[in-house]
Design a protein around this motif. Structure first.
Motif, PDB file in Angstrom:
ATOM      1  N   GLN A 140       0.944  -1.335  -0.027  1.00  0.00           N
ATOM      2  CA  GLN A 140       0.043   0.148   0.123  1.00  0.00           C
ATOM      3  C   GLN A 140       0.821   1.293  -0.107  1.00  0.00           C
ATOM      4  N   SER A 141       0.552   2.200  -0.808  1.00  0.00           N
ATOM      5  CA  SER A 141       1.032   3.735  -0.678  1.00  0.00           C
ATOM      6  C   SER A 141      -0.147   4.736  -0.682  1.00  0.00           C
ATOM      7  N   SER A 142       0.090   5.479   0.366  1.00  0.00           N
ATOM      8  CA  SER A 142      -1.079   6.517   0.624  1.00  0.00           C
ATOM      9  C   SER A 142      -0.214   7.940   0.635  1.00  0.00           C
ATOM     10  N   THR A 174      -1.842  11.879   1.125  1.00  0.00           N
ATOM     11  CA  THR A 174      -2.676  12.900   1.789  1.00  0.00           C
ATOM     12  C   THR A 174      -2.913  14.342   1.241  1.00  0.00           C
ATOM     13  N   LYS A 197      -7.141  11.152   2.322  1.00  0.00           N
ATOM     14  CA  LYS A 197      -6.279  10.282   2.358  1.00  0.00           C
ATOM     15  C   LYS A 197      -6.532   9.254   1.088  1.00  0.00           C
ATOM     16  N   THR A 203      -5.283   6.002  -0.950  1.00  0.00           N
ATOM     17  CA  THR A 203      -4.519   4.658  -0.663  1.00  0.00           C
ATOM     18  C   THR A 203      -4.509   3.755  -1.868  1.00  0.00           C
ATOM     19  N   THR A 257      -3.542   0.048  -3.668  1.00  0.00           N
ATOM     20  CA  THR A 257      -3.103  -1.148  -2.941  1.00  0.00           C
ATOM     21  C   THR A 257      -2.451  -1.952  -4.271  1.00  0.00           C
ATOM     22  N   ALA A 317      -0.374   6.172  -6.779  1.00  0.00           N
ATOM     23  CA  ALA A 317      -0.913   7.298  -5.587  1.00  0.00           C
ATOM     24  C   ALA A 317      -0.439   8.673  -5.983  1.00  0.00           C
ATOM     25  N   ALA A 358       3.286  10.563  -1.790  1.00  0.00           N
ATOM     26  CA  ALA A 358       3.047   8.741  -1.717  1.00  0.00           C
ATOM     27  C   ALA A 358       4.381   8.107  -1.277  1.00  0.00           C
TER      28      ALA A 358
END
Length: 231
Positions: free
Chosen positions: A44-46, A48, A119, A121, A123, A134, A160
């Motif tokens: 996962q990479s997020s 914001t 946010k 995210t 996957t 992301a 990200a």
């Protein structure tokens, strides 16, 4: 329903403890093969983003009305993030071999409660690809909002991230689950065996079932040991 003597059950399990150990071993082997060999890791990479127009971003004073307005826009903006227009633009710009539906399943959007923060995210099986997607989504989204509302009020708060650890695998946690599961299964097997076994094994069980005192007992005679002594 027949009452269970907990002391007898404990003694039975203590004698047959090897069954529980064996079952735990089997569950660990099967679970380990699944976790380390068969389970596909995903990452996962997020990123914001925060909603604030240029005047708010450069000002030390933000009115309550401005904050309330941005918080109302959060839900709308969250839908725009996963819109076909935004994700299709990302697919085209990155030359991804994904359809809109496939990419949409990989993207989740979470609005932080009572804030102006969103946010995003992503996957994916490839950690680097998840990070790039992301990052691109947040950039394309900011451009799309600026085009629709004619205002620049989307700012990247956190870029990200690149994750080295899979999000769907926790080796220590899963091994503990396998151990506990093996113990429960092994204990359940022994409990069933103990419960359905109606044979009488001790003098105390005879007295309990018949309600009569035992006047005598015949010791176990081992003919092999007797013959060895005679020789």
């Amino acid at each position: 329903m027949e009452e269970i003597d907990l002391k007898e059950l404990f003694e039975f399990i203590k004698v047959k403890i090897y069954v529980i150990i064996f079952v735990i071993g089997i569950v660990l082997i099967i679970g380990g093969i699944y976790t380390f060999q068969l389970k596909v890791p995903v990452y996962q990479s997020s990123a914001t983003i925060v909603l604030a127009n240029n005047e708010q971003a450069n000002s030390t004073e933000i009115t309550q009305n401005e904050v309330a307005l941005n918080q109302k826009l959060v839900s709308t903006y969250s839908e725009i993030v996963k819109s076909r227009k935004v994700l299709t633009s990302v697919i085209d710009s990155m030359n991804l071999n994904y359809s809109y539906e496939e990419l949409s399943k990989e993207v989740s959007v979470h609005a932080v409660e009572n804030t102006e923060i969103i946010k995003i995210t992503v996957t994916d099986r490839d950690s680097l690809k998840a990070q790039k997607i992301a990052k691109n989504i947040s950039n394309v989204f900011a451009e799309e909002v600026s085009s629709i509302y004619k205002v620049k009020n989307v700012h990247i708060l956190d870029t990200a991230n690149y994750s080295k650890k899979p999000s769907n695998i926790n080796y220590i946690k899963e091994l503990c689950i396998y151990i506990v599961s093996g113990f429960v299964i092994g204990f359940g097997i022994l409990f069933i065996i103990f419960y359905v076994d109606n044979t009488i094994k001790t003098v105390e069980q005879v007295e309990a079932k018949l309600g009569l005192p035992i006047l005598g007992r015949i010791p176990l005679y081992n003919s092999k040991k007797s013959n060895k002594r005679g020789k």
